[in-house]
Design a protein around this motif. Structure first.
Motif, short mmCIF file in Angstrom:
data_model
loop_
_atom_site.label_atom_id
_atom_site.label_comp_id
_atom_site.label_asym_id
_atom_site.label_seq_id
_atom_site.Cartn_x
_atom_site.Cartn_y
_atom_site.Cartn_z
N LYS A 47 0.11 -16.89 59.94
CA LYS A 47 0.56 -15.56 59.51
C LYS A 47 2.08 -15.43 59.66
O LYS A 47 2.77 -15.07 58.70
CB LYS A 47 -0.14 -14.47 60.34
CG LYS A 47 -1.66 -14.56 60.34
CD LYS A 47 -2.30 -13.42 61.14
CE LYS A 47 -1.97 -13.40 62.63
NZ LYS A 47 -2.49 -14.56 63.37
N SER A 48 2.58 -15.71 60.85
CA SER A 48 4.03 -15.55 61.07
C SER A 48 4.83 -16.51 60.22
O SER A 48 5.87 -16.14 59.66
CB SER A 48 4.38 -15.80 62.55
OG SER A 48 3.81 -14.81 63.36
N MET A 49 4.33 -17.74 60.08
CA MET A 49 5.07 -18.73 59.29
C MET A 49 5.14 -18.30 57.83
O MET A 49 6.14 -18.53 57.16
CB MET A 49 4.40 -20.12 59.40
CG MET A 49 4.54 -20.74 60.76
SD MET A 49 6.28 -20.95 61.22
CE MET A 49 6.17 -20.74 62.97
N MET A 96 10.29 -8.99 63.81
CA MET A 96 9.69 -10.19 64.39
C MET A 96 8.66 -9.84 65.45
O MET A 96 8.68 -8.77 66.04
CB MET A 96 10.77 -11.05 65.03
CG MET A 96 11.81 -11.52 64.06
SD MET A 96 11.17 -12.81 63.01
CE MET A 96 12.64 -13.12 62.03
N GLN A 97 7.82 -10.83 65.70
CA GLN A 97 6.73 -10.63 66.65
C GLN A 97 7.24 -10.28 68.06
O GLN A 97 6.66 -9.48 68.74
CB GLN A 97 5.90 -11.91 66.71
CG GLN A 97 4.52 -11.72 67.26
CD GLN A 97 3.59 -12.88 66.86
OE1 GLN A 97 3.98 -13.78 66.13
NE2 GLN A 97 2.38 -12.83 67.35
N ASP A 98 8.34 -10.92 68.49
CA ASP A 98 8.86 -10.61 69.81
C ASP A 98 10.26 -10.01 69.72
O ASP A 98 11.23 -10.72 69.51
CB ASP A 98 8.89 -11.87 70.68
CG ASP A 98 9.10 -11.49 72.14
OD1 ASP A 98 9.62 -10.38 72.39
OD2 ASP A 98 8.74 -12.28 73.01
N ALA A 178 6.40 -6.84 58.66
CA ALA A 178 6.27 -6.42 60.05
C ALA A 178 5.24 -7.33 60.73
O ALA A 178 4.07 -7.32 60.37
CB ALA A 178 5.84 -4.96 60.10
N ASP A 179 5.72 -8.14 61.66
CA ASP A 179 4.85 -9.13 62.31
C ASP A 179 4.33 -8.56 63.62
O ASP A 179 5.08 -8.43 64.58
CB ASP A 179 5.65 -10.41 62.55
CG ASP A 179 4.76 -11.59 62.92
OD1 ASP A 179 3.54 -11.38 63.12
OD2 ASP A 179 5.28 -12.71 63.02
N GLU A 180 3.08 -8.19 63.65
CA GLU A 180 2.44 -7.58 64.82
C GLU A 180 3.32 -6.44 65.38
O GLU A 180 3.63 -6.42 66.57
CB GLU A 180 2.23 -8.63 65.94
CG GLU A 180 1.46 -9.86 65.51
CD GLU A 180 -0.04 -9.73 65.69
OE1 GLU A 180 -0.52 -8.65 66.10
OE2 GLU A 180 -0.73 -10.73 65.42
#
Ligand SMILES: Nc1ncnc2c1ncn2[C@@H]1O[C@H](COP(=O)(O)OP(=O)(O)OP(=O)(O)O)[C@@H](O)[C@H]1O
Ligand SMILES: [Mg+2]
Length: 286
Positions: A47-49, A96-98, A178-180
């Motif tokens: 997903k993120s990639m 980003m996720q973080d 929007a990643d998580e």
């Protein structure tokens, strides 16, 4: 029908490793209109990639290949790194996720938002300060003046996430990835953040790619959903039909969710079929 903002065809993300090439994303194709498109799948499914590859933000030695990634008819794969940077800043934003890694640790939140604002708008420092306050308030940050003076390490995960969303919206992008974006937030704040994104899709006609592992949330919030497994899209469906999904992997994901209305002693463990990762990936309709 719906106008296409983004058209991704046959996207691959490859990592050369000592044991050969690892394909994290394997021939993914889909389109995005002015809608909320969810991407779900278990951890490591790509997903993120997929999100990062659209912006060509895959770190070396990773490689992005695609027949095309076109943004309103312009193929991003053909752009120079310099032109790509303009796309990243202005037309497609990504949360980003973080968020901790995305904010500059030695600059106050206020200085970072003001800088981002002035990069995209000609404004005096005072005007930019007021706009930044407004933006923080728009993502439901109370006590925005204090937050402006704070450093990233003083923020909770949820605050950091909302600050990132505020910053990503400054250039008024056509697409937000929007990643998580709400995983670290408690339920009431989560709702507020979703409402903000929802408003942007409806009022500004933005396209949203919403990456999440939370199937119920995606079913509730998105218009369409891509289900990823092992680097491929195994199913595409309307979000309100997600609970009627057909693919055994999707069914398995749904069955392994805890449910308050039908509690069970044990949750089902997902049985995997090697064929799932060989299935041709489905391209998005619309
Ligand atoms: N630098 C790298 N080298 C090799 N493999 C990598 C590298 N970075 C990521 N991967 C692999 O790519 C695959 C896809 O990762 P990705 O981050 O897209 O997963 P994800 O679906 O976002 O998972 P999560 O839900 O945990 O965020 C994973 O199997 C991961 O291990
Ligand atoms: Mg991820």
């Amino acid at each position: 029908m719906m106008s296409t903002l983004l058209d991704v065809q046959n996207l691959w993300v490859r990592f050369p490793t000592r044991n050969g090439v690892f394909d994290a994303v394997r021939g993914v194709s889909f389109t995005l209109g002015r809608e909320r498109l969810g991407i779900v799948g278990e951890s490591g499914s790509g997903k993120s990639m997929t999100g990062r590859a659209i912006l060509r933000l895959i770190r070396s030695p990773g490689i992005v290949e695609a027949d095309q990634i076109s943004l309103e008819g312009q193929d991003l794969m053909k752009l120079s790194e310099k032109d790509m940077r303009a796309v990243r800043g202005q037309r497609i934003s990504m949360v980003m996720q973080d968020p901790k890694f995305s904010l500059n640790p030695v600059m106050t939140i206020g200085d970072q938002i003001i800088e981002a604002y002035r990069l995209h708008n000609s404004a005096s420092k005072a005007d930019a300060y007021n706009k930044s306050l407004e933006m923080l308030e728009a993502v439901s940050i109370r006590d925005a003046e204090r937050v402006m003076r704070a450093y990233p390490h003083e923020m909770s995960g949820g605050m950091g996430q909302r600050i990132m969303i505020a910053m990503m919206l400054i250039p008024n992008p056509e697409i937000l990835i929007a990643d998580e974006p709400t995983s670290a937030l408690d339920v009431s704040v989560q709702r507020q953040v979703l409402d903000i994104m929802d408003k942007l899709v409806k009022e500004r006609g933005m396209g949203l790619i919403f990456i999440s592992h939370d199937l119920n949330l995606v079913a509730d919030f998105c218009d369409r959903v891509l289900i990823m497994y092992s680097g491929r899209i195994v199913e595409v469906c309307d979000a309100d039909k997600l609970h009627e999904a057909k693919h055994p992997y999707t069914r398995g994901l749904l069955n392994s969710l805890p449910r308050l209305d039908a509690p069970r002693e044990r949750l089902e463990v997902l049985e995997r079929d090697p064929q799932w990762s060989e299935a041709p990936s489905v391209s998005g309709s619309e």
